[in-house]
Structure formats: C-alpha cells, structure tokens
Design an enzyme around this catalytic site. Sequence first.
Site, PDB file in Angstrom:
ATOM      1  N   SER A 264       0.833  -1.200   0.000  1.00  0.00           N
ATOM      2  CA  SER A 264       0.000   0.000   0.000  1.00  0.00           C
ATOM      3  C   SER A 264       0.872   1.255   0.000  1.00  0.00           C
ATOM      4  O   SER A 264       2.081   1.193   0.227  1.00  0.00           O
ATOM      5  CB  SER A 264      -0.881   0.010   1.249  1.00  0.00           C
ATOM      6  OG  SER A 264      -0.062   0.236   2.381  1.00  0.00           O
ATOM      7  N   LYS A 265       0.191   2.361  -0.221  1.00  0.00           N
ATOM      8  CA  LYS A 265       0.892   3.647  -0.215  1.00  0.00           C
ATOM      9  C   LYS A 265       1.545   3.855   1.155  1.00  0.00           C
ATOM     10  O   LYS A 265       2.632   4.399   1.261  1.00  0.00           O
ATOM     11  CB  LYS A 265      -0.115   4.750  -0.518  1.00  0.00           C
ATOM     12  CG  LYS A 265       0.479   6.136  -0.423  1.00  0.00           C
ATOM     13  CD  LYS A 265      -0.487   7.174  -0.923  1.00  0.00           C
ATOM     14  CE  LYS A 265      -0.477   8.443  -0.110  1.00  0.00           C
ATOM     15  NZ  LYS A 265       0.812   8.888   0.352  1.00  0.00           N
ATOM     16  N   ARG A 266       0.845   3.386   2.207  1.00  0.00           N
ATOM     17  CA  ARG A 266       1.386   3.563   3.550  1.00  0.00           C
ATOM     18  C   ARG A 266       2.727   2.838   3.720  1.00  0.00           C
ATOM     19  O   ARG A 266       3.638   3.345   4.348  1.00  0.00           O
ATOM     20  CB  ARG A 266       0.372   3.082   4.595  1.00  0.00           C
ATOM     21  CG  ARG A 266       0.571   3.841   5.873  1.00  0.00           C
ATOM     22  CD  ARG A 266      -0.563   3.767   6.887  1.00  0.00           C
ATOM     23  NE  ARG A 266      -1.889   3.632   6.365  1.00  0.00           N
ATOM     24  CZ  ARG A 266      -2.768   2.748   6.863  1.00  0.00           C
ATOM     25  NH1 ARG A 266      -2.411   1.928   7.826  1.00  0.00           N
ATOM     26  NH2 ARG A 266      -3.990   2.715   6.394  1.00  0.00           N
TER      27      ARG A 266
END
Length: 511
Positions: A264-266
């Site tokens: 994910s972007k996180r």
Amino acid sequence: MEKRVRVRFAPSPTGPLHIGGVRTALYNYLFARKHGGDCLIRIEDTDQNRYVPGAEEYILESCKWLGFDFDEGPHVGGPHAPYRQSERKDMYREYAEQMVRKGHAYYAFDTTEELEEMRKKLEAARMPSKYDAVSRTSMKNSLTLSEDEVQKRINNGDPYVIRIKLPRKEEVRFHDVIRGWVVVHTSQMDDKVLLKNDGMPTYHLANVVDDHLMGITHVIRGEEWLPSAPLHVMLYKYLDWESTMPVFAHLPLILKPEGNGKLSKRDGDKLGFPVFPLEWKDPKSGEVSSGYRESGYRPDAVLNLLALLGWHPSDNREMFTLDELCEEFSLERVSKSGAKFDQNKAKWFNHQYILKAPISELTDKVMEDAETRFPGAERSYVQKVVELMREKVNFTTEILDAGAFFFTEPESYDDKVVRKKWKNDIPQLISELSSAFNDLGNWSAHEIQSCFSSFAESKDKSAGSLMQPLRVSVSGEGGGPPIFEMLEVLGKETVVSRMQNAVETLPQATA
Ligand code: GLU
C-alpha cells in the site's frame, strides 16, 4: 485460423495508478506484443462519485513514460472509439434491457431505506444480507410487482435499477490461465446492479459489454477482480456471447516487503519508496505522493523490476529490456502466489540500468543539475565524472552528491581516515608526492600510477599505506572511484594544490 489476440488495460480514473496497475498494463502489453496482437487502453469512468480530475492524464502519462504504445485508446483513437466509458453511456442500456426481455434481469424499485431494512432483517436472521434469488421475492421489483404496476412506475419516472437475475442454485465454472478451474455457486453470489438509477452502467455491465464489442480475447487483470469473474461469466451467457467469451487471467498481488498483504501507499511512505510511477498531487487535499520518475528511477529499470514481480523466465536471468520481455513473456509463467516487493532489488535494477545506459544520456540528466549546482561546469568534464561515478550510485541524482569534490575543494576531510592514516611521516610524504606529480609531463591515469608506485618504492612504503591518505587529501573522502582515473579527471593543478592544502590544514585538524 487463430483469432487475433486483443487485450485491454482498463483503469478507472479514481486516483494515481498504483504500481500493481502498471504491472497489469505491462503484462497486457507484453502479451499482445508476444502474440502480434493489439493492446488497447480503455478508461472505465462510469462511477462518477469516484472520478478524480487529472487521474486519466496521470495514467496516460505514466504509460507513456514507461514506453507502452497502445494501439487504441482515448489519446490515439481506433476502430472502437470512444474509449472512455462515460462517452459510451447510451450503448449499455440496450444490453440491460435485452436481458430483462429475455428474463435474465429485472427492474428493481427499492429505496435506500427498503434495502437497509432488508439488510437488517437478514442479518437478524443470521442470513447473508444480499439481494438474491431468495430475498428478491420480498422486494419491489418487476418479478414481484404486476406488469401494470411496473409500467406505471417507469412512466411515472420512479427511480429504478436493473439487476441481473441469478438462478438460486447453479454452478458457475470457468478456467483461469493462472489459477486453473474456478467454481462458484450462484447461491454465494448476489443479483448485482447492472444499470444504475442515473442511467449509468455499473462496472460489471460496461466492462463485459465493452470487452465483447471491442473483440477482447484475453482479460488480464489483478486478482482483486477474481470475485467479479463469475458474474461476468453469467453476463456472457445471458447476453449470448458465451462462444466468444475472453480467456481470463487474474494476476497475483504485489505484496508488502514482509509479505503480509497488499503493498500500500502507507508501506511506501513508511519505508521510503514510491508506490506510484509518477509523483501525484491529490487535487483535494494537496497531499503529494512520491513517484518512481521523480525519485530518480529509470523507466527501463521500473519495467524490468515490475516484470519480475509475478512472472519469471525459464532460467535465472534477471535483466530484460522491453523488447526482450515481449519475446519471453507468457501467462503460463505467471505465478499464483503474490510477489513480495523488495526495495533493495528495485534500487539494484536502477543501478544495473545506469551501468548500461548510454553515457551521453546520463550526462544530459546530470548536466541539468550541474548547471545550477556548479555553474560553469563543462559538459565534457561532467561526462568524465559520470563515467567514473556511475559505478558508485543507484540514481543519477546521486552522482553530483557523491562526486561533489570533482567540482569544489573539500571542505572537510573524512575523520576516520585522518585519525587512522594521517600520521607520522605522511604529511611530509604527501608533500613530496605532490612535487613528484607536479613534475609529471603526461597527466594520465597510467603515468600517475607509475609515478605513485615508484615514489612509494623509493620511500620503502607500501602502496596501500599511501593510497588512502592521497585520496583523502584530494577528495576529502575515504572512498570513491578508482583513484588514478579520479586524479586524471581532476587535473594536475587541482590535485597538486589540494594535496598541498591538505598538508597545511590537516595537522591542525588532528591536533
Ligand atoms: N476498471 C477496472 C479497474 O479499475 C478494470 C478491471 C478489469 O480489468 O476488468 O481496475
């Protein structure tokens, strides 16, 4: 004769394209090229609520950066234009209506409140809360209302949707090239909406209708669409398109570096790597997400690393150009299980492509920065620096940082080297060596090296004991490119004066 292969990349413009989406585009592209077929791009923008301005442009620019030249698409046109679903809106209703006429779909007039009530009732009865063959019998739709009532409501302009009418118990079976046979029972599915009350088709209807109309032979897409595939198979059946149904291939996920869950972007933010091809500024929040391009990655490296996240060649080979991938790729070699993203491997690929890149191309890149950071830096000089420094970096942007001493005098000297090596007779020897260098007629790496060796020998010193002091006196650094080449590029005058400077300043620095 085999049918001409036609595949499509069908992104929804709901934000920046995740690298998983880029990989989907890549595999479609490779598959088409491998089979001499067509690869088109279709923008699936029927969900107006999720539409994000700028996302389509972003997707097209990302694909361009990576070198996918689509045969058809909104930017190049083609025989099946338009390639933006919102512009095809009026085509879809006819197919939904046709299904209603044939008894495979129905009108449903339920309000949000009524749907909510149904959900609560089913939940209370510990039943799956879905609109299906069982629950639809107690709802307001053209299966329960009289024909007159239905017509009245439609004429009246009451809002309605069209839902697929799935049988209560039927096995849906299809073959996926990557996953093998997939079997789902309609009792686990629900009567999905095909046409919304604003007249827009849902993803499912638009996707299947367009794949059919555009002659798509293979649907290659992410694993997250696997649960939708049984519904799509039923749509092909009910629209009488079963005989030309495309082959399905659902690609594995790209996983977090530790392997637990989708990247994910996180994860990217936390570990410091981009998950998007290009930098993206969210139009609402203004939040900026980093991109591979802006982080200094080369498109050839990104393609190569993405190709191997899910696909593997028949041997252990790792380096592939786009053309080579087009040759080698096959869906049979795509694995079922997810592929872990490895940031170090990503950097390694970039490094490999920096080593392979034409020197003039790298120099052009570095010149852009050099002109502002070191005004007056000449191209021919920068090119020599690039030649020496490319071995040492993962990104071209690092060349001027790691090689700043090629442009400016060292402001400080590597403390560790100085403490360990700059002692006893070293300052005196460096001073004498600078004079020997000064007397050299031919300033080439080869000449410098033989001068250095005979000097060390004449002083009864090992080359090793003098090498690092020499390097630190000239560059300030403990490591760097091959030293004699480095000295040649710096030029005699600079080297001699830097050595003398070091001799004057360093004893005080260590005192
Ligand atoms: N529009 C879908 C997406 O955003 C496409 C899924 C498919 O390829 O069928 O990924």
